[in-house]
Design an enzyme around this catalytic site. Structure first.
Site, PDB file in Angstrom:
ATOM      1  CE  LYS A 172      -4.484   0.788   2.059  1.00 25.75           C
ATOM      2  NZ  LYS A 172      -5.310   0.841   0.875  1.00 25.75           N
TER       3      LYS A 172
HETATM    4  N1  PPE Z   1      -7.785  -2.257  -3.499  1.00 25.03           N
HETATM    5  C1  PPE Z   1      -7.283  -1.004  -3.333  1.00 25.03           C
HETATM    6  C2  PPE Z   1      -6.563  -0.356  -4.461  1.00 25.03           C
HETATM    7  C3  PPE Z   1      -7.452  -0.364  -2.106  1.00 25.03           C
HETATM    8  O1  PPE Z   1      -6.956   0.848  -1.920  1.00 25.03           O
HETATM    9  C4  PPE Z   1      -8.150  -1.011  -1.060  1.00 25.03           C
HETATM   10  C5  PPE Z   1      -8.360  -0.328   0.253  1.00 25.03           C
HETATM   11  C6  PPE Z   1      -8.645  -2.316  -1.284  1.00 25.03           C
HETATM   12  C7  PPE Z   1      -8.440  -2.901  -2.516  1.00 25.03           C
HETATM   13  C8  PPE Z   1      -9.330  -3.098  -0.202  1.00 25.03           C
HETATM   14  O2  PPE Z   1      -8.413  -3.450   0.814  1.00 25.03           O
HETATM   15  P1  PPE Z   1      -8.841  -3.673   2.332  1.00 25.03           P
HETATM   16  O3  PPE Z   1      -9.157  -2.339   2.906  1.00 25.03           O
HETATM   17  O4  PPE Z   1      -7.681  -4.337   2.950  1.00 25.03           O
HETATM   18  O5  PPE Z   1     -10.041  -4.548   2.317  1.00 25.03           O
HETATM   19  N2  PPE Z   1      -8.563   1.075   0.164  1.00 25.03           N
HETATM   20  C9  PPE Z   1      -8.356   1.881   1.330  1.00 25.03           C
HETATM   21  C10 PPE Z   1      -8.182   3.345   0.965  1.00 25.03           C
HETATM   22  C11 PPE Z   1      -9.387   4.132   0.663  1.00 25.03           C
HETATM   23  C12 PPE Z   1      -9.092   5.611   0.461  1.00 25.03           C
HETATM   24  O6  PPE Z   1      -9.883   6.272  -0.244  1.00 25.03           O
HETATM   25  O7  PPE Z   1      -8.107   6.121   1.012  1.00 25.03           O
HETATM   26  C13 PPE Z   1      -9.420   1.611   2.386  1.00 25.03           C
HETATM   27  O8  PPE Z   1     -10.484   1.090   2.096  1.00 25.03           O
HETATM   28  O9  PPE Z   1      -9.130   1.900   3.539  1.00 25.03           O
END
Ligand code: PPE
Length: 319
Positions: A172
């Site tokens: 991330k």
């Molecule tokens: N793909 C991406 C690209 C992504 O950023 C997230 C989380 C996910 C999948 C889902 O991952 P998880 O949260 O572990 O289930 N995106 C984060 C950032 C959002 C933002 O706008 O900043 C979040 O959901 O916290």
């Protein structure tokens, strides 16, 4: 802290209010958590972060899957070769402190580590130890309450998700989100709620900040791990769905396969479980929030809110 002085919710266009922020080891008011304009991360995107939610439960606020999020933060640090000045136990403790100090019942938590102002020039190593902050704020639904009720409208982005040999998509990393921001802005300018990104071969990758599921009959399909983030919500929903008796298959899918789905939804820490009603102006199923989707959403919300003892191990209580 009294409810009157508690930081108010943010998101959309409103100004961020995060109250007390844990900034390199100390709790300071938001206005005092400042960095130099020569910060390496500001110039080159050299930051790593997490997004975590804490929910109000019958036993007080609980952080959902804290250990998995912290583990991913340290994995991201490893990918970027960041030297983290704190241990994962210290970060976990700091997250609990931030929630407690701000008096939140529920909140979104953003740990961030970045390359500071010791060196400029593309290579930040070896003289630039990571700086760390943890902020938290109250954040409602990610794509709006209406999207949760009626389903969000997606369009496929003209921006592809970057291939694995271009950017480290499993980490991330701040810089990765230039791709997400371009896609999200494009989608919203086009009147949609969110973007669907394909990989460079044209297969479905993920949303700008969410993983993708779809359903045909009683079978639930989830996009396999390729160039997408290994979402913690994705993992949670797979587990919950299997426990509810759904067959879950991890697949590589094309956008037209999604057009033919009975239901589709996106998951993420911020997005939770959000139904999709339209993709590229085509109704998914009936063009409404799907029945199975809403059943899975309700089951997920019960788990995060501590209403299902079976998943108690996923909760870290803020005492
Ligand atoms: N793909 C991406 C690209 C992504 O950023 C997230 C989380 C996910 C999948 C889902 O991952 P998880 O949260 O572990 O289930 N995106 C984060 C950032 C959002 C933002 O706008 O900043 C979040 O959901 O916290």
């Amino acid at each position: 802290m009294s409810t009157e002085t508690k930081p108010k919710s943010v998101g959309g266009d409103s100004k961020m209010k995060a109250g007390l922020i844990w900034f390199n080891g100390q709790l300071v008011p938001q206005e005092e958590a400042k960095v130099s304009v020569l910060t390496h991360a500001l110039h080159y995107g050299t930051s790593i972060f997490e997004g975590i939610r804490a929910y109000e439960t019958p036993k007080g606020p609980a952080i959902f899957r804290l250990h998995e999020h912290t583990e991913r933060l340290f994995h991201s640090a490893k990918v970027m070769m960041f030297e983290m000045p704190y241990t994962s136990e210290q970060i976990n403790q700091a997250i609990v402190e931030v929630i407690r100090a701000n008096g939140y019942k529920s909140c979104y938590i953003r740990p961030l580590a970045w390359m500071g102002a010791n060196t400029l020039g593309v290579n930040p190593l070896p003289n630039n130890p990571a700086e760390v902050m943890i902020a938290a704020w109250e954040w409602g639904t990610y794509l709006g309450d209406e999207a949760v009720r009626k389903g969000a409208r997606l369009i496929t982005s003209s921006w592809a998700r970057f291939p694995a040999n271009v950017m480290p998509g499993k980490a991330k990393v701040g810089g990765n989100y230039v791709n997400s921001a371009l896609a999200r802005v494009e989608a919203q300018q086009a009147g949609a709620d969110e973007a669907l990104l394909l990989d460079k071969e044209g297969f479905v990758a993920e949303g700008s900040g969410e993983n993708i599921f779809f359903l045909r009959g009683n079978t639930l399909y989830v996009i396999e791990h390729s160039v997408n983030l290994m979402g913690i919500t994705r993992d949670s929903v797979i587990t919950i769905a299997r426990d509810l008796g759904y067959e879950v298959r991890e697949v590589r899918a094309t956008r037209d396969q999604l057009y033919m789905a009975d239901e589709m939804f996106m998951v993420g820490t911020a997005a939770e479980v959000t139904p999709i009603s339209y993709l590229d102006h085509r109704a998914i199923g009936t063009g409404k929030a799907g029945e199975h989707t809403m059943k899975l959403r309700a089951a997920y919300m019960d788990v995060v809110q501590g209403k299902n003892p079976k998943y108690e191990a996923w909760l870290t209580y803020v005492k």
